[in-house]
Design an enzyme around this catalytic site. Structure first.
Site, PDB file in Angstrom:
ATOM      1  N   LYS A   1       0.989  -1.269   0.101  1.00 33.56           N
ATOM      2  CA  LYS A   1      -0.060  -0.003  -0.175  1.00 33.56           C
ATOM      3  C   LYS A   1       1.006   1.231  -0.143  1.00 33.56           C
ATOM      4  O   LYS A   1       0.429   2.198  -0.515  1.00 33.56           O
ATOM      5  CB  LYS A   1      -1.015  -0.116   1.216  1.00 33.56           C
ATOM      6  CG  LYS A   1      -1.851  -0.917   1.303  1.00 33.56           C
ATOM      7  CD  LYS A   1      -2.555  -0.843   2.739  1.00 33.56           C
ATOM      8  CE  LYS A   1      -3.569  -2.039   3.012  1.00 33.56           C
ATOM      9  NZ  LYS A   1      -4.073  -1.944   4.382  1.00 33.56           N
TER      10      LYS A   1
ATOM     11  N   GLU B   1       7.823   2.050  -5.838  1.00 28.25           N
ATOM     12  CA  GLU B   1       7.838   1.635  -4.583  1.00 28.25           C
ATOM     13  C   GLU B   1       8.382   2.826  -3.723  1.00 28.25           C
ATOM     14  O   GLU B   1       8.540   3.876  -3.992  1.00 28.25           O
ATOM     15  CB  GLU B   1       9.016   0.605  -4.539  1.00 28.25           C
ATOM     16  CG  GLU B   1       9.408   0.063  -3.096  1.00 28.25           C
ATOM     17  CD  GLU B   1       8.282  -0.767  -2.500  1.00 28.25           C
ATOM     18  OE1 GLU B   1       7.212  -0.030  -2.206  1.00 28.25           O
ATOM     19  OE2 GLU B   1       8.650  -2.018  -2.132  1.00 28.25           O
ATOM     20  N   ASP B   2       7.822   2.823  -2.395  1.00 33.10           N
ATOM     21  CA  ASP B   2       7.946   3.824  -1.473  1.00 33.10           C
ATOM     22  C   ASP B   2       9.248   3.925  -0.977  1.00 33.10           C
ATOM     23  O   ASP B   2       9.920   5.015  -0.954  1.00 33.10           O
ATOM     24  CB  ASP B   2       6.811   3.937  -0.339  1.00 33.10           C
ATOM     25  CG  ASP B   2       6.822   2.416   0.428  1.00 33.10           C
ATOM     26  OD1 ASP B   2       7.453   1.488   0.113  1.00 33.10           O
ATOM     27  OD2 ASP B   2       5.856   2.234   1.390  1.00 33.10           O
TER      28      ASP B   2
ATOM     29  N   ASP C   1      14.534  -0.857   1.995  1.00 30.16           N
ATOM     30  CA  ASP C   1      15.232  -0.835   3.140  1.00 30.16           C
ATOM     31  C   ASP C   1      16.404  -1.778   3.125  1.00 30.16           C
ATOM     32  O   ASP C   1      17.441  -1.366   2.533  1.00 30.16           O
ATOM     33  CB  ASP C   1      14.274  -1.188   4.198  1.00 30.16           C
ATOM     34  CG  ASP C   1      14.816  -1.396   5.660  1.00 30.16           C
ATOM     35  OD1 ASP C   1      16.022  -1.042   6.165  1.00 30.16           O
ATOM     36  OD2 ASP C   1      14.115  -1.669   6.795  1.00 30.16           O
TER      37      ASP C   1
ATOM     38  N   THR D   1      13.135  -7.186  -0.613  1.00 32.19           N
ATOM     39  CA  THR D   1      11.761  -7.394  -1.350  1.00 32.19           C
ATOM     40  C   THR D   1      11.991  -6.838  -2.805  1.00 32.19           C
ATOM     41  O   THR D   1      11.234  -7.860  -3.608  1.00 32.19           O
ATOM     42  CB  THR D   1      10.735  -6.378  -0.703  1.00 32.19           C
ATOM     43  OG1 THR D   1      10.627  -6.632   0.672  1.00 32.19           O
ATOM     44  CG2 THR D   1       9.104  -6.503  -1.325  1.00 32.19           C
TER      45      THR D   1
ATOM     46  N   PHE E   1      12.824   4.693  11.545  1.00 27.66           N
ATOM     47  CA  PHE E   1      11.726   4.210  11.049  1.00 27.66           C
ATOM     48  C   PHE E   1      10.733   5.658  10.633  1.00 27.66           C
ATOM     49  O   PHE E   1      10.571   6.261  11.588  1.00 27.66           O
ATOM     50  CB  PHE E   1      10.956   3.327  11.801  1.00 27.66           C
ATOM     51  CG  PHE E   1       9.628   2.679  11.124  1.00 27.66           C
ATOM     52  CD1 PHE E   1       9.888   1.388  10.466  1.00 27.66           C
ATOM     53  CD2 PHE E   1       8.496   3.056  11.213  1.00 27.66           C
ATOM     54  CE1 PHE E   1       9.122   0.765   9.878  1.00 27.66           C
ATOM     55  CE2 PHE E   1       7.493   2.449  10.548  1.00 27.66           C
ATOM     56  CZ  PHE E   1       7.651   1.341   9.911  1.00 27.66           C
TER      57      PHE E   1
ATOM     58  N   ARG F   1      -0.687   6.923   7.625  1.00 27.37           N
ATOM     59  CA  ARG F   1      -0.819   7.173   5.863  1.00 27.37           C
ATOM     60  C   ARG F   1      -1.469   8.408   5.640  1.00 27.37           C
ATOM     61  O   ARG F   1      -1.385   8.909   4.485  1.00 27.37           O
ATOM     62  CB  ARG F   1      -1.538   5.789   5.329  1.00 27.37           C
ATOM     63  CG  ARG F   1      -0.942   4.627   5.655  1.00 27.37           C
ATOM     64  CD  ARG F   1      -1.401   3.667   4.546  1.00 27.37           C
ATOM     65  NE  ARG F   1      -1.095   2.181   4.770  1.00 27.37           N
ATOM     66  CZ  ARG F   1      -0.299   1.486   4.389  1.00 27.37           C
ATOM     67  NH1 ARG F   1       0.873   1.994   4.070  1.00 27.37           N
ATOM     68  NH2 ARG F   1      -0.082   0.326   4.904  1.00 27.37           N
TER      69      ARG F   1
HETATM   70  P1  IMP Z   1      13.052  -4.220   2.303  1.00 26.58           P
HETATM   71  O1  IMP Z   1      12.379  -5.837   1.862  1.00 26.58           O
HETATM   72  O2  IMP Z   1      13.771  -4.560   3.677  1.00 26.58           O
HETATM   73  O3  IMP Z   1      13.837  -3.536   1.409  1.00 26.58           O
HETATM   74  O4  IMP Z   1      11.505  -3.558   2.694  1.00 26.58           O
HETATM   75  C1  IMP Z   1      10.857  -2.820   2.173  1.00 26.58           C
HETATM   76  C2  IMP Z   1       9.184  -2.830   2.693  1.00 26.58           C
HETATM   77  O5  IMP Z   1       9.411  -2.531   4.136  1.00 26.58           O
HETATM   78  C3  IMP Z   1       8.587  -1.196   2.091  1.00 26.58           C
HETATM   79  O6  IMP Z   1       8.154  -1.726   1.207  1.00 26.58           O
HETATM   80  C4  IMP Z   1       8.015  -0.967   3.456  1.00 26.58           C
HETATM   81  O7  IMP Z   1       6.679  -1.924   3.254  1.00 26.58           O
HETATM   82  C5  IMP Z   1       8.730  -1.476   4.654  1.00 26.58           C
HETATM   83  N1  IMP Z   1       9.522  -0.526   5.403  1.00 26.58           N
HETATM   84  C6  IMP Z   1      10.657  -0.689   5.415  1.00 26.58           C
HETATM   85  N2  IMP Z   1      11.329   0.489   6.260  1.00 26.58           N
HETATM   86  C7  IMP Z   1      10.473   1.288   6.571  1.00 26.58           C
HETATM   87  C8  IMP Z   1       9.927   2.773   7.135  1.00 26.58           C
HETATM   88  O8  IMP Z   1      10.992   3.246   7.735  1.00 26.58           O
HETATM   89  N3  IMP Z   1       8.807   2.816   7.286  1.00 26.58           N
HETATM   90  C9  IMP Z   1       7.604   2.013   6.737  1.00 26.58           C
HETATM   91  N4  IMP Z   1       7.814   1.042   6.003  1.00 26.58           N
HETATM   92  C10 IMP Z   1       8.941   0.764   5.939  1.00 26.58           C
END
Ligand code: IMP
Length: 218
Positions: free
Chosen positions: A69, A134-135, A138, A142, A187, A200
Site C-alpha cells: 500500500k 515503490e515507497d 530498506d 523485497t 523508521f 498514511r
Molecule cells: P525491504 O525488503 O527490507 O527493502 O523492505 C521494504 C518494505 O519494508 C517497504 O516496502 C516498506 O513496506 C517496509 N519499510 C521498510 N522501512 C520502512 C520505514 O521506515 N517505514 C515504513 N515502512 C518501511
C-alpha cells in the site's frame, strides 16, 4: 542502471530535522512523531524531477506498477507529473497502470515474495516496458525477489523508482534506477508510509516518536 548516489538527495538528521512547530501536523499525530524529515512541498518538487528523468529515458509506452500500500501516494503524484511532460521529441508517454500488493517472506530454506496478481495477469507484462513504483527500499530483499519473479514473465525492460532508500548496514546493495532521497536508518512514516496502518494520512515524511511507537504497537 542504478542511480548514482550523487544524483539523489542525501537527507541527514543533522541537516534535515525540522521542528514540528515549523509546519502543520494533524493534531491527532502531534505527539506521535519526533520531527519532520522531508516536508510535503519538498517531496512534490522532487517528484517533478524524478518524472522528468523517467520521461527523458522512456522508450515508448510504460506499464507503471504501483507497489501497495505504501507506494500509492508517490505513484499517484508521479503519474500526474509524468502525464504533463513530453519527451525531447515533444511526445507524451502512453501509460497503463497496474497495482500489486507484495508480501515478502523468509524461512530457513528460501526468501521470496507473494504477489496479489496472478501468473495469468503477469503474462500481460511480456514484451512491455515496466516501471515499478515503490515507497522505500530498506534491506532491498523485497525488491530483489520481486524483480526475480517479474523477469520470469519476460518484459522488454524493467525500471524501478523508489522515493526513499534507507542508509542501513542491512542493505543487500540494491539501488533503484530512480531514487528520490537517501534517508537515515530510522523508521519513517507519512506520505502513505505506515506504522501498523497508522500515519498514511500524514503528508510530510516524519520520524516516529517513542510515544507513537508505543501508542500504535500491536
Ligand atoms: P525491504 O525488503 O527490507 O527493502 O523492505 C521494504 C518494505 O519494508 C517497504 O516496502 C516498506 O513496506 C517496509 N519499510 C521498510 N522501512 C520502512 C520505514 O521506515 N517505514 C515504513 N515502512 C518501511
Amino acid at each position: 542502471m542504478p542511480m548514482d548516489a550523487s544524483q539523489y538527495i542525501d537527507v541527514t538528521t543533522e541537516k534535515n530535522h525540522y521542528s514540528l512547530d515549523h509546519f502543520v501536523i494533524p493534531s491527532h499525530y502531534e505527539r506521535d512523531v519526533s520531527s519532520i524529515l522531508i516536508p510535503h512541498g519538498v517531496i512534490m518538487d522532487r517528484v517533478n524531477k524524478l518524472a522528468r528523468l523517467i520521461v527523458d529515458e522512456a522508450k515508448g509506452p510504460l506499464v507503471v506498477c504501483c507497489i501497495l500500500k505504501g507506494g500509492h501516494q508517490y505513484f499517484a503524484d508521479l503519474i500526474n507529473a509524468v502525464k504533463k511532460l513530453t519527451t525531447k521529441n515533444g511526445e507524451t508517454i502512453p501509460l497503463s497502470l497496474e497495482f500489486i500488493r507484495v508480501k515478502s517472506y523468509k524461512n530457513d530454506q528460501s526468501e521470496g515474495v507473494t504477489m496479489s496478481i496472478t501468473d495469468e495477469e503477469c503474462n500481460e507484462f511480456r514484451g512491455k516496458n515496466l516501471l515499478i513504483v515503490e515507497d522505500i527500499i530498506d534491506t532491498g530483499a523485497t525488491m530483489v525477489q520481486l524483480l526475480k519473479k517479474l523477469e520470469t514473465f519476460e518484459p522488454k525492460s524493467i525500471k524501478v523508482t523508489s522515493l526513499l532508500i534507507k542508509k542501513t548496514p542491512k542493505s543487500n546493495g540494491y539501488i533503484p534506477d530512480y531514487v528520490g532521497f537517501a534517508i537515515p536508518d530510522a523508521f519513517v512514516v507519512g506520505y502513505a508510509l505506515d506504522y501498523n496502518e497508522y500515519f498514511r494520512d500524514l503528508d510530510h515524511i516524519c520520524v516516529i516518536s517513542d510515544e507513537g511507537k508505543k501508542k500504535y504497537a500491536i
